[in-house]
Design a protein around this motif. Structure first.
Motif, PDB file in Angstrom:
ATOM      1  N   CYS A  11       1.066  -1.053  -0.004  1.00 28.02           N
ATOM      2  CA  CYS A  11      -0.095   0.030   0.230  1.00 28.02           C
ATOM      3  C   CYS A  11       0.838   0.868   0.202  1.00 28.02           C
ATOM      4  O   CYS A  11       1.412   1.371   0.886  1.00 28.02           O
ATOM      5  CB  CYS A  11      -1.020   0.160   1.221  1.00 28.02           C
ATOM      6  N   CYS A  30      -9.173   1.403  -2.125  1.00 29.79           N
ATOM      7  CA  CYS A  30      -8.912   0.341  -1.361  1.00 29.79           C
ATOM      8  C   CYS A  30      -8.769   0.839   0.286  1.00 29.79           C
ATOM      9  O   CYS A  30      -8.363   1.834   0.256  1.00 29.79           O
ATOM     10  CB  CYS A  30      -7.126  -0.078  -1.281  1.00 29.79           C
ATOM     11  N   LYS A  45      -5.007  -7.105  -3.419  1.00 29.23           N
ATOM     12  CA  LYS A  45      -4.367  -5.661  -4.771  1.00 29.23           C
ATOM     13  C   LYS A  45      -2.961  -6.337  -4.741  1.00 29.23           C
ATOM     14  O   LYS A  45      -2.514  -6.517  -3.878  1.00 29.23           O
ATOM     15  CB  LYS A  45      -4.245  -4.769  -4.690  1.00 29.23           C
ATOM     16  N   PRO A  95      -8.521  -4.265  -1.973  1.00 29.14           N
ATOM     17  CA  PRO A  95      -9.463  -3.601  -2.329  1.00 29.14           C
ATOM     18  C   PRO A  95     -10.999  -3.931  -2.214  1.00 29.14           C
ATOM     19  O   PRO A  95     -11.347  -4.792  -1.876  1.00 29.14           O
ATOM     20  CB  PRO A  95      -9.890  -4.115  -4.400  1.00 29.14           C
ATOM     21  N   CYS A 156     -11.654  -1.496  -7.467  1.00 26.69           N
ATOM     22  CA  CYS A 156     -10.341  -0.610  -8.249  1.00 26.69           C
ATOM     23  C   CYS A 156     -10.862   0.405  -9.958  1.00 26.69           C
ATOM     24  O   CYS A 156      -9.836   0.226 -10.371  1.00 26.69           O
ATOM     25  CB  CYS A 156      -9.351  -1.249  -8.808  1.00 26.69           C
TER      26      CYS A 156
END
Length: 169
Positions: A11, A30, A45, A95, A156
């Protein structure tokens, strides 16, 4: 020996945390999750793609550092298998996946579908899916004059029709 970590599953935060104008439009898609708390069946993700985790293994702490987690996920839109390795304490991107059933009202010549939302608004910005078998099934049910609902998956910033069913009243 160097570590082999997949940086694409981390992230990312902006260097200028207080500069809201520079924030990415997909930032709200997210939520952060610690790698060690991810479980099988959750979404993660991986390599920039929203995936459902189908396998997860955790290597124990050794003399060379922190515990590592290895994830295997299936892309929810393309069904491709992706993998990621990260330290157990790393912040990864989870996500936000939405699944909605919408009523199909029309299919035009170019393959665009007209869908009615729950609050009676029309959407005409989606095409029939790339999966030819599913597209043929949707077209066939619609041509038979049946009331049809399609399942729309959103994550997303991407949306795709993933299923179809007849509406029984």
């Amino acid at each position: 020996m160097g570590q082999s970590l997949d940086a694409d599953c981390f992230c990312r935060m902006s260097d200028a945390d207080d500069d809201y104008d520079a924030a990415d439009a997909g930032a709200a898609d997210c939520t952060p999750i610690e790698a060690g708390s991810v479980r099988k069946g959750q979404f993660l993700k991986i390599k920039g793609r929203p995936c459902k985790v189908v396998d997860m293994s955790k290597a124990k702490v050794g003399k060379h550092g922190a515990a590592k987690c290895q994830f295997t996920g299936i892309d929810i839109f393309t069904s491709k298998k992706l993998e990621c390795v990260a330290p157990a304490g790393a912040q990864l991107a989870q996500p936000i996946v939405e699944r909605n059933d919408l009523q199909l009202t029309d299919i035009n010549e170019e393959g665009f579908v007209s869908l009615m939302t729950d609050n009676a608004e029309m959407r005409e910005d989606l095409k029939l899916p790339d999966d030819q078998a599913l597209a043929d099934k949707i077209q066939g049910l619609f041509d038979e004059g049946k009331d049809v609902a399609v399942t729309l998956l959103k994550a997303c910033g991407q949306e795709q029709i993933i299923d179809v069913k007849t509406i029984t009243t």
